[in-house]
Scaffold this motif. Structure first.
Motif, PDB file in Angstrom:
ATOM      1  N   LYS A   1      48.796  71.614  15.428  1.00 57.05           N
ATOM      2  CA  LYS A   1      47.432  71.505  15.961  1.00 57.05           C
ATOM      3  C   LYS A   1      46.992  72.822  16.593  1.00 57.05           C
ATOM      4  N   LEU A   2      47.912  73.489  17.281  1.00 57.23           N
ATOM      5  CA  LEU A   2      47.577  74.769  17.902  1.00 57.23           C
ATOM      6  C   LEU A   2      47.256  75.830  16.854  1.00 57.23           C
ATOM      7  N   GLN A   3      47.919  75.733  15.705  1.00 62.00           N
ATOM      8  CA  GLN A   3      47.645  76.683  14.625  1.00 62.00           C
ATOM      9  C   GLN A   3      46.223  76.526  14.084  1.00 62.00           C
ATOM     10  N   GLU A   4      45.676  75.331  14.206  1.00 64.06           N
ATOM     11  CA  GLU A   4      44.349  75.061  13.651  1.00 64.06           C
ATOM     12  C   GLU A   4      43.213  75.541  14.558  1.00 64.06           C
ATOM     13  N   ILE A   5      43.561  75.915  15.786  1.00 70.46           N
ATOM     14  CA  ILE A   5      42.537  76.359  16.735  1.00 70.46           C
ATOM     15  C   ILE A   5      42.068  77.773  16.395  1.00 70.46           C
ATOM     16  N   ASN A   6      40.783  78.013  16.522  1.00 71.67           N
ATOM     17  CA  ASN A   6      40.245  79.365  16.397  1.00 71.67           C
ATOM     18  C   ASN A   6      40.405  80.052  17.749  1.00 71.67           C
ATOM     19  N   TRP A   7      41.470  80.832  17.884  1.00 69.03           N
ATOM     20  CA  TRP A   7      41.812  81.441  19.169  1.00 69.03           C
ATOM     21  C   TRP A   7      40.902  82.603  19.535  1.00 69.03           C
ATOM     22  N   ASN A   8      40.024  82.995  18.644  1.00 66.86           N
ATOM     23  CA  ASN A   8      39.119  84.105  18.972  1.00 66.86           C
ATOM     24  C   ASN A   8      38.130  83.720  20.074  1.00 66.86           C
ATOM     25  N   PHE A   9      37.716  82.446  20.086  1.00 67.27           N
ATOM     26  CA  PHE A   9      36.714  81.983  21.055  1.00 67.27           C
ATOM     27  C   PHE A   9      35.582  83.010  21.141  1.00 67.27           C
ATOM     28  N   SER A  10      35.119  83.436  19.985  1.00 66.59           N
ATOM     29  CA  SER A  10      34.185  84.561  19.902  1.00 66.59           C
ATOM     30  C   SER A  10      32.836  84.277  20.543  1.00 66.59           C
ATOM     31  N   ASP A  11      32.485  82.994  20.706  1.00 70.99           N
ATOM     32  CA  ASP A  11      31.193  82.662  21.304  1.00 70.99           C
ATOM     33  C   ASP A  11      31.292  82.470  22.814  1.00 70.99           C
ATOM     34  N   PHE A  12      32.485  82.719  23.380  1.00 71.54           N
ATOM     35  CA  PHE A  12      32.671  82.476  24.812  1.00 71.54           C
ATOM     36  C   PHE A  12      32.357  83.717  25.631  1.00 71.54           C
ATOM     37  N   THR A  13      31.474  83.575  26.594  1.00 72.15           N
ATOM     38  CA  THR A  13      31.254  84.579  27.633  1.00 72.15           C
ATOM     39  C   THR A  13      31.032  83.835  28.938  1.00 72.15           C
ATOM     40  N   SER A  14      31.559  84.376  30.017  1.00 68.93           N
ATOM     41  CA  SER A  14      31.440  83.695  31.304  1.00 68.93           C
ATOM     42  C   SER A  14      29.988  83.545  31.732  1.00 68.93           C
ATOM     43  N   ALA A  15      29.116  84.455  31.249  1.00 68.49           N
ATOM     44  CA  ALA A  15      27.698  84.384  31.612  1.00 68.49           C
ATOM     45  C   ALA A  15      27.059  83.073  31.168  1.00 68.49           C
ATOM     46  N   LYS A  16      27.644  82.445  30.134  1.00 66.70           N
ATOM     47  CA  LYS A  16      27.111  81.172  29.657  1.00 66.70           C
ATOM     48  C   LYS A  16      27.457  80.024  30.587  1.00 66.70           C
ATOM     49  N   TYR A  17      28.404  80.243  31.483  1.00 68.05           N
ATOM     50  CA  TYR A  17      28.894  79.173  32.339  1.00 68.05           C
ATOM     51  C   TYR A  17      28.873  79.624  33.800  1.00 68.05           C
ATOM     52  N   PRO A  18      27.685  79.834  34.368  1.00 70.61           N
ATOM     53  CA  PRO A  18      27.594  80.361  35.735  1.00 70.61           C
ATOM     54  C   PRO A  18      28.161  79.427  36.789  1.00 70.61           C
ATOM     55  N   PHE A  19      28.263  78.133  36.462  1.00 68.35           N
ATOM     56  CA  PHE A  19      28.797  77.191  37.434  1.00 68.35           C
ATOM     57  C   PHE A  19      30.221  76.760  37.087  1.00 68.35           C
ATOM     58  N   ASP A  20      30.907  77.583  36.331  1.00 70.39           N
ATOM     59  CA  ASP A  20      32.349  77.456  36.119  1.00 70.39           C
ATOM     60  C   ASP A  20      33.012  78.345  37.174  1.00 70.39           C
ATOM     61  N   LEU A  21      33.939  77.813  37.942  1.00 66.64           N
ATOM     62  CA  LEU A  21      34.587  78.599  38.997  1.00 66.64           C
ATOM     63  C   LEU A  21      35.208  79.874  38.451  1.00 66.64           C
ATOM     64  N   ASN A  22      35.662  79.826  37.195  1.00 69.12           N
ATOM     65  CA  ASN A  22      36.271  81.021  36.607  1.00 69.12           C
ATOM     66  C   ASN A  22      35.269  82.152  36.415  1.00 69.12           C
ATOM     67  N   SER A  23      33.977  81.839  36.461  1.00 67.35           N
ATOM     68  CA  SER A  23      32.946  82.854  36.270  1.00 67.35           C
ATOM     69  C   SER A  23      32.577  83.565  37.573  1.00 67.35           C
ATOM     70  N   ILE A  24      33.098  83.107  38.686  1.00 69.68           N
ATOM     71  CA  ILE A  24      32.665  83.630  39.987  1.00 69.68           C
ATOM     72  C   ILE A  24      33.238  85.019  40.318  1.00 69.68           C
ATOM     73  N   PRO A  25      34.554  85.197  40.323  1.00 68.61           N
ATOM     74  CA  PRO A  25      35.085  86.486  40.787  1.00 68.61           C
ATOM     75  C   PRO A  25      34.735  87.624  39.839  1.00 68.61           C
ATOM     76  N   TRP A  26      34.493  88.797  40.402  1.00 71.17           N
ATOM     77  CA  TRP A  26      34.319  90.002  39.592  1.00 71.17           C
ATOM     78  C   TRP A  26      35.690  90.644  39.428  1.00 71.17           C
ATOM     79  N   TYR A  27      36.109  90.819  38.168  1.00 70.54           N
ATOM     80  CA  TYR A  27      37.417  91.424  37.900  1.00 70.54           C
ATOM     81  C   TYR A  27      37.464  91.823  36.434  1.00 70.54           C
TER      82      TYR A  27
END
Length: 399
Positions: free
Chosen positions: A3-29
């Motif tokens: 199942k893990l092999q079938e995942i598209n690990w690129n997550f190319s459409d992911f940017t933290s800017a799309k999720y401003p209320f995700d805690l992971n988007s808060i810190p600058w680093y």
């Protein structure tokens, strides 16, 4: 594994800017671990109540994803600034979960506070703020930030003050954006101050108050998501058991033998980043000589070594990673998993080496790990351009 092999690990459409209320988007680093990767790994390789370790914890992405899935997070990072920011994320969860006070309303009062130039001078002396702040920020922005720092230092003796941790997290998250150095973050890392004619006023108080609101909303969103699968009393238990440690990944003596169910981590990519120095602006307002004079020399694979001889730098990196791997081998349960996300640096120092293959062989030959999963992932062109990373692999090991 199939199942893990079938995942598209690129997550190319992911940017933290799309999720401003995700805690992971808060810190600058910089050069951060994108959250979908630990999210999938934690879900796939552990169960509720398991202990999950990230010895290169960074801005706490693995720790937050671990907690969201009701596992116990163990976090370690050498950088005291980012470790404190991670504590701020957990403080925000606890604040929303247990506290009825309105921190956002309290901080809004900053907008009506007026500091004279003499007030600012006195507070800079009182809090040992580095006068170089005026080379990075407009004098009115300095006034704003000094007012924020003054609020942060209130109740300084209360070590468990969640509000203080949240406030420091908010300030740390906005300092780069309110500075007059709007170039890439490596300008801050390398101490490249903005030209005088580029010094511009940024209303730090308004941006800071907005960040406080964002943090609290993100913490509330976290709790809502958690409650879709688990209960608040279980979250409270996880929060009580978490460990956020400022320390070297080469020394995990604070973790008992065979006590960790899963390790998920992404160590520094050789010669790619200087992590402590990226927090230079925070260090101006909260001076930490230990970090900038001592700890910075202990960073594994630091970008600062990119001009040195490869025959010294690369074996040194391997030796450091062998120490880390030895610690992981000691603390990991015999039936546990070790998920490693590692990239190949693009510097001249690493050009003659296959870093990923060499680390795989090190884990196999020296520590008896078995590689049961490997998937290459593409990195966005912007990351390749400025991050010095050519390729990245998601690896999973067992005993």
């Amino acid at each position: 594994m199939k199942k893990l092999q079938e995942i598209n690990w690129n997550f190319s459409d992911f940017t933290s800017a799309k999720y401003p209320f995700d805690l992971n988007s808060i810190p600058w680093y910089p050069a951060t671990f994108i959250s979908p990767i630990p999210r999938v790994l934690v879900a796939s390789l552990s169960k509720q109540g398991d202990v999950v370790l990230d010895p290169f914890g960074g801005k706490g992405t693995t720790a937050i994803e671990t907690t969201l899935q009701s596992r116990i997070p163990l976090y370690c990072d050498l950088n005291p600034f980012i470790a404190e920011s991670t504590e701020g994320l957990f403080a925000a969860i606890e604040y929303v979960l247990f506290n009825d006070q309105e921190l956002a309303d309290e901080e809004s009062q900053l907008k009506t506070r007026v500091l004279s130039k003499e007030d600012v001078r006195n507070l800079i002396i009182k809090y040992n703020i580095n006068p170089e702040v005026y080379q990075w920020f407009h004098e009115d922005t300095v006034r704003d930030i000094v007012a924020i720092v003054d609020v942060i230092y209130e109740n300084e003796d209360n070590r468990d003050d969640r509000s203080k941790l949240i406030r420091k997290l908010a300030l740390s998250s906005i300092l780069k954006s309110v500075s007059s150095q709007q170039g890439h973050f490596t300008y801050v890392t390398d101490n490249c101050k903005p030209a005088k004619e580029k010094i511009k006023y940024k209303n730090a108080i308004n941006i800071y108050v907005e960040k406080i609101n964002q943090i609290l909303k993100a913490a509330n969103e976290f709790i809502i998501q958690y409650n879709l699968s688990y209960k608040n009393r279980e979250l409270n238990d996880i929060l009580q058991k978490r460990q956020i440690v400022t320390g070297n990944a080469k020394d995990l003596s604070w973790i008992p033998d065979k006590s960790v169910d899963l390790v998920v981590t992404s160590p520094p990519y050789l010669c790619s980043q200087d992590y402590i120095k990226t927090m230079r602006l925070m260090n101006l307002f909260f001076v930490n000589k230990q970090a900038f004079e001592v700890d910075v020399k202990e960073e594994i694979g630091a970008r600062a070594t990119r001009s040195r001889k490869s025959e010294i730098v690369v074996p040194g990196f391997y030796a450091d990673m062998a120490t880390v791997f030895g610690n992981i081998s000691r603390v990991l349960k015999d039936d546990g998993f070790f998920a490693l996300v590692i990239g190949q640096g693009k510097s001249k120092v690493t050009s003659e080496y296959d870093i990923i293959s060499d680390l795989i062989n090190l884990l196999k030959e020296e520590f008896g790990f078995k590689l049961i999963f490997r998937k290459e992932r593409q990195i966005g062109s912007r990351v390749i351009q400025v991050g010095g990373v050519d390729k990245e692999s998601v690896l999973i090991f067992t005993r």
